[in-house]
Scaffold this motif. Structure first.
Motif, short mmCIF file in Angstrom:
data_model
loop_
_atom_site.label_atom_id
_atom_site.label_comp_id
_atom_site.label_asym_id
_atom_site.label_seq_id
_atom_site.Cartn_x
_atom_site.Cartn_y
_atom_site.Cartn_z
N ALA A 153 -10.94 -30.51 -12.00
CA ALA A 153 -9.75 -29.72 -11.68
C ALA A 153 -10.14 -28.27 -11.43
N ILE A 154 -11.10 -27.77 -12.25
CA ILE A 154 -11.54 -26.39 -12.07
C ILE A 154 -12.16 -26.21 -10.69
N LYS A 155 -12.99 -27.17 -10.32
CA LYS A 155 -13.64 -27.10 -9.00
C LYS A 155 -12.59 -27.07 -7.89
N GLU A 156 -11.63 -27.97 -7.98
CA GLU A 156 -10.58 -28.04 -6.97
C GLU A 156 -9.83 -26.71 -6.89
N ASN A 157 -9.53 -26.19 -8.08
CA ASN A 157 -8.77 -24.95 -8.16
C ASN A 157 -9.51 -23.79 -7.50
N ILE A 158 -10.81 -23.73 -7.78
CA ILE A 158 -11.60 -22.65 -7.16
C ILE A 158 -11.60 -22.81 -5.65
N GLU A 159 -11.82 -24.04 -5.19
CA GLU A 159 -11.83 -24.27 -3.74
C GLU A 159 -10.51 -23.80 -3.13
N LYS A 160 -9.42 -24.10 -3.82
CA LYS A 160 -8.10 -23.75 -3.30
C LYS A 160 -7.92 -22.23 -3.28
N ARG A 161 -8.28 -21.60 -4.39
CA ARG A 161 -8.04 -20.16 -4.51
C ARG A 161 -8.95 -19.35 -3.62
N THR A 162 -10.24 -19.74 -3.57
CA THR A 162 -11.19 -18.91 -2.84
C THR A 162 -11.38 -19.35 -1.41
N GLY A 163 -10.91 -20.53 -1.06
CA GLY A 163 -11.10 -21.02 0.30
C GLY A 163 -12.51 -21.54 0.52
N ARG A 164 -13.34 -21.65 -0.53
CA ARG A 164 -14.67 -22.23 -0.36
C ARG A 164 -14.52 -23.72 -0.08
N LYS A 165 -15.47 -24.26 0.67
CA LYS A 165 -15.41 -25.70 0.96
C LYS A 165 -16.63 -26.41 0.36
N ASN A 166 -16.41 -27.65 -0.04
CA ASN A 166 -17.51 -28.51 -0.49
C ASN A 166 -18.38 -27.88 -1.56
N MET A 167 -17.75 -27.28 -2.53
CA MET A 167 -18.52 -26.83 -3.68
C MET A 167 -19.13 -28.04 -4.35
N ASN A 168 -20.30 -27.84 -4.91
CA ASN A 168 -20.90 -29.00 -5.56
C ASN A 168 -20.44 -29.11 -7.00
N LEU A 169 -19.93 -30.26 -7.31
CA LEU A 169 -19.39 -30.49 -8.65
C LEU A 169 -20.45 -30.27 -9.73
N SER A 170 -21.67 -30.68 -9.39
CA SER A 170 -22.74 -30.53 -10.40
C SER A 170 -23.03 -29.06 -10.67
N ALA A 171 -22.86 -28.22 -9.63
CA ALA A 171 -23.08 -26.79 -9.82
C ALA A 171 -22.05 -26.27 -10.81
N VAL A 172 -20.80 -26.72 -10.65
CA VAL A 172 -19.74 -26.30 -11.56
C VAL A 172 -20.06 -26.75 -12.99
N HIS A 173 -20.50 -28.01 -13.10
CA HIS A 173 -20.83 -28.52 -14.42
C HIS A 173 -21.93 -27.71 -15.07
N ALA A 174 -22.99 -27.48 -14.30
CA ALA A 174 -24.13 -26.75 -14.86
C ALA A 174 -23.66 -25.40 -15.38
N CYS A 175 -22.80 -24.77 -14.60
CA CYS A 175 -22.32 -23.44 -14.95
C CYS A 175 -21.43 -23.51 -16.20
#
Lengths: 110, 873
Positions: A28-50
């Motif tokens: 959900a956090i990943k989706e939210n960031i994509e929505k808010r920042t307009g970034r596309k195809n963020m990697n879920l694993s990157a979010v997890h690692a962070c």
């Protein structure tokens, strides 16, 4: 423990989690960031690692939430920002603001 | 219902994240997968899922452990190594040769895998196969115990009634070949026809297309047929309710149609007749008794969770309870055992009276060993050629080292290259295997395939084999090459053929294995030839066998014989109770001079006056049955030489032997020379030849060399006049007798095919090595030529080391071959001597092939102009 300095993604994560308030789990956090920042195809694993890094630093704490069918019956892990986390983003903001202040004072902004 | 992410990846990630704190990750990935599935489609979703899994390993789990991404997970290393692997393949014929060799080895493994996997799948398609057991019996008459696959009628039902752990019991009884007729339109002889009970459909998976499996076969005179049988008789008409006449006198109503029995079954049927139809002739009591003959196949279904040991422990009680008096009086002891349904196909060698043709676990071991050997040859070959090829890349490797590549990076790179080549080989192997499947199916008599759905193990075997061979065969060259120092760039390591290095050992090993295979093939063929041409003691050529299936014919046998003998083209006609190569029967006999309890086990058969002459058998002593002696039918017998030897008689004529059914003995009037009743694989059993005490089962008609078709048509029309309800059935004795060798013949042809594979691969390797060595010595050869050496001298020099290699291979290979073939030959009662000649022939063959390969390869270098090799540098 590393210092209290925050990386760019770390800062965004902490801010997003604070802004979201509830249902703050990895996907959900990943989706939210994509929505808010307009970034596309963020990697879920990157979010997890962070997320795990922030948890290790003590800026986030987590608890297991409910499991849904859509998750293949796996529990969510809900992250909340700790007092240290709040202090860290405030500190980050203070640094930025002071930098911006210096820019606006010292340089002619064409 | 949500779509599911790819299972292996999912399972992997769940395993990876199973410890406490990371437990949410699989769930998050799952959720992402589902959203992607909806918005971007299944393919992109799967792709992203798998990428995420990899990223997770790299970014997070591994980094956690190694602090940074380990070098062997670096994308660039993989990219570069795959590229160089591919390039080295397209540029060097040596590498192409190695890859093709490996592909052939893999193809061989795939084919054999398919065979073994099919053999192991027998009867496992039944949903309850793990709970179904067949009752088998051990009958002990006198001294010798006999294991038979069938039992009497009672135990299966008794077990079901008396033991709570037995859910169901069913019995099957085979009918010998009988004619089945549909009105006046169609008539076929049916071989695969059985009496069976309704419970067969409860235990086994024979899906019923038409009819009710719950009640089918529960009424008298009903039958169930398979789909293709129904089509044979009725075409597209509905078969339900139709009547078929079995053996000319019994009508059965069709009440069900089942799917054809799958290929991987231990028995096949075309028709099942209701079991209780058997009661019609003599009443229920005559069949349902503990004293019924041991000719019924009994199967029991155990309850779920019921251990088979407990049931087996109960079996002796069953015998004690029901089988006491009568059997003890007859001197027979009976023991029952359970045989798992899944074991029937491969583990029934010890059983007599088997329901169908079964496989043999022995062949699985033999084929598995061949596959292993061919794979070893191919891998050794691969290692050898790849190492040779890599050593040409000394510059490449040393420069990488100088530029700071770590040893680990180099090794991983070379390993990846070898993996790339292996993967290509595997793809090629699949194509080769698919092309060869029809041939291999033909010789192994199984419908083989390489379908991933039918052989789920393939999914593990294919990548597993590729990885294993890829890594193992990459290890040596990788470590060998990465150990080079920068100084090697200037001073290249010597490739002197005089050093006994590992590569040479590998070539020797390959040839030793090839030598073993060649010698074994040769000896297997020779043994086969020996058995085929062995004097059987009777003439099986041009003998027509006409089975006699009903009483009317049997009663008028003398007239029929006379009528047939009168036809043109007939040499002689005889009647017999047993046909050579077919089933035997026997009993215990008491020869004259033996104690009251002493008996001899003998095969028994009944023949008429003409049998000995018709079959071309010879008498060693005494005379044949003759019409001149009116007492012959009552009081005279013939025995064979083995019987005389077994009893211990120097001269048997005039002595008496008492058969089990009579009070007094019969006089031996002659001794026939030993003949192989069953097959020359077996020893000659003592045989007791009677005059017409048992009913005749077949007519043996010896034909002359004239027109066979015409003669047979003549006999058939004669037959019609005696038995208008049935057409005449017949077969040729030599064809049916020789059928017994098919299994052995098929095995030897498979063996020779794979030997060919192995030798080809080994030669491929040798060719590669030869050209490589020649290339390394190109300057030396150039100088020699300038100094006046002739082409022949150069070739001799180059092929000298091959001769030593072959010699060593021969010395290693022959004892192994000798030992292997000796243990194989022990299966045979009559076997060839293992002669020295076959070893020499094998050595010559291997030497010729190898030398030819080497000579052809070195020819190019030897003939080339020395200027070309010497002017550069």
């Amino acid at each position: 423990m590393k210092g209290t300095n925050l990386g760019e993604l770390e800062e965004i994560l902490l801010l997003t989690i604070t802004a979201m308030g509830k249902n703050t789990y990895g996907y959900a956090i990943k989706e939210n960031i994509e929505k808010r920042t307009g970034r596309k195809n963020m990697n879920l694993s990157a979010v997890h690692a962070c997320l795990y890094r922030l948890e290790k630093k003590g800026f986030l704490q987590s608890e297991f939430g409910e499991a849904t069918k859509k998750r293949g019956g796996k529990k969510k892990k809900l992250f909340t920002v700790t007092a240290e986390g709040k202090a860290a983003i405030l500190e980050a903001k203070r640094i930025r603001t002071s930098l911006w202040d210096e820019i606006s004072v010292g340089v002619a902004w064409n | 219902m949500y779509p599911e992410p790819p299972k292996p990846a999912r399972m992997f990630i769940e395993w990876l994240c199973s410890d406490g704190q990371f437990r949410d990750i699989p769930g998050d990935l799952h959720e992402e997968y589902i959203d992607y599935h909806q918005s971007k489609g299944a393919f992109r979703a799967r792709f992203r899922y798998i990428i995420s899994v990899f990223r997770l390993i790299q970014m997070f789990i591994l980094r956690d452990r190694f602090k940074r991404t380990p070098f062997w997970f670096s994308y660039k290393l993989w990219r570069d190594s795959i590229k160089t692997g591919y390039r080295s393949l397209i540029k060097a014929p040596l590498v192409i040769g190695a890859t093709i060799g490996l592909a052939l080895g893999f193809a061989c493994c795939l084919l054999i895998f398919s065979f073994i996997s099919t053999e192991l799948s027998f009867d496992k398609y039944h949903a309850k196969s793990d709970r179904i057991y067949r009752l088998i019996a051990q009958l002990t008459l006198g001294e010798t115990p006999n294991m038979i696959a069938s039992t009497n009628t009672a135990p299966a039902i008794a077990l079901k009634e008396e033991l709570s752990g037995v859910e169901e019991g069913t019995r099957i009884s085979s009918l010998s070949r009988v004619p089945v007729k549909y009105e006046e339109q169609k008539e076929f002889y049916e071989d695969r026809i059985y009496f069976a009970e309704s419970s067969i459909f409860k235990m086994f998976n024979f899906p019923m297309i038409k009819g009710n499996p719950k009640v089918a076969l529960s009424n008298m005179s009903t039958m169930v047929v398979t789909e293709s049988t129904a089509y044979r008789y009725f075409g597209n008409e509905d078969p339900i309710g139709k009547l078929l006449t079995v053996n000319g006198n019994m009508d059965y109503e069709i009440v069900g149609v089942v799917e054809d029995v799958p290929q991987n079954s231990h028995f096949f049927f075309d028709m099942l007749l209701s079991f209780n139809s058997l009661y019609e002739a003599n009443g229920r009591e005559a069949i349902e008794t503990w004293l019924s003959p041991f000719s019924y196949y009994s199967y029991v279904l155990l309850d779920e969770g019921q251990s088979h040991d407990e049931v087996e422990e109960y079996l002796p009680f069953l015998v004690d309870k029901h089988l006491t008096e009568e059997y003890k009086d007859a001197g027979i002891s009976v023991e029952y055992y359970l045989q798992s349904l899944e074991d029937i196909h491969l583990h029934s060698n010890h059983l007599r009276h088997e329901i169908g043709v079964h496989g043999d676990i022995k062949y699985l071991y033999i084929f598995g060993t061949i596959a292993f050997f061919v794979l070893i040859i191919a891998s050794l070959n691969f290692v050898n050629l790849i190492t040779a090829r890599f050593s040409k890349r000394v510059d490449d490797i040393v420069i990488r080292k100088v530029l700071g590549a770590e040893k680990g990076v180099l090794i991983t790179g070379l390993l990846i290259e070898s993996l790339v080549l292996c993967s290509i080989a595997m793809v090629v192997a699949f194509v080769i295997a698919l092309l060869l499947l029809p041939v291999f199916s033909e010789i192994s008599q199984r419908s083989l395939n390489l379908d991933f759905q039918q052989h789920p193990l393939l999914i593990q075997v294919v990548p597993g084999l590729t990885l294993l061979v890829g890594i193992l065969s990459g290890l040596y060259p990788a470590f060998f090459l990465s150990s080079w120092k920068a100084s090697h760039l200037i001073h290249k390591p010597s490739n002197s053929p005089h050093r006994l290095n590992l590569r040479k050992v590998l070539v020797i090993l390959q040839f030793a294995i090839s030598m073993v295979l060649i010698i074994c093939t040769g000896l297997i063929f020779r043994q086969q030839q020996f058995l085929m041409t062995k004097d059987l003691g009777f003439q099986k050529e041009r003998v027509l066998v006409i089975p006699i299936t009903n009483a009317e014919i049997r009663n008028s046998i003398e007239t029929i014989k006379e009528e047939i003998k009168g036809q043109p083209g007939i040499v002689n006609v005889a009647a017999t109770s047993h046909v050579m190569g077919q089933r035997r029967s026997g009993g215990t006999y008491k020869p004259e001079g033996y104690d009251q309890n002493q008996t001899v086990m003998m095969n028994a058969m009944s023949v008429d006056y003409d049998f000995i002459e018709t079959m071309g058998m010879e008498l060693a002593e005494g005379r044949n049955f003759s019409k001149d002696y009116p007492s012959d039918p009552e009081n005279s017998i013939l025995i064979n030489e083995s019987a005389a030897k077994e009893i211990g008689w120097e001269s048997a004529v005039g002595k008496k032997i008492q058969p089990p059914s009579r009070e007094e003995g019969k006089t031996v009037i002659g001794v026939v020379k030993d003949f192989f009743f069953k097959s020359p694989h077996d020893f000659v059993h003592p045989t007791y030849i009677n005059f017409s005490e048992r009913p005749y089962r077949a007519l043996m008609v010896k034909l002359d060399a004239g027109n066979l078709q015409e003669t047979i048509a003549g006999i058939a029309s004669e037959w019609r006049s005696f038995d208008p309800n049935r057409s005449m059935d017949y077969y040729f004795l030599d064809a049916s007798y020789d059928e017994q060798y098919y299994a052995e013949q098929r095995m030897s042809s498979v063996f020779s095919y794979f030997t060919l594979f192995a030798v080809f691969i080994a030669c491929l390797g040798l060719a590669g090595m030869a050209s490589f060595v020649a290339e390394c010595r190109v300057k030396e050869i150039g100088i020699r030529k300038v100094m006046g050496a002739s082409v022949i001298q150069i070739i001799l020099m180059l092929s000298k080391s091959t001769v030593t290699t072959l010699l060593i291979a021969f010395v290693i290979g022959s004892p192994i071959a000798y030992w292997a073939i000796k243990s194989w030959l022990e299966n045979f009662e009559y076997r060839i001597e293992i002669g020295l000649d076959i070893f020499l022939i094998a050595a010559m063959m291997a030497a010729l092939t190898a030398l030819a390969t080497v000579v052809i390869q070195s020819m190019g270098v030897a003939k080339s102009n020395p200027v070309n090799s010497l002017r550069s540098e």
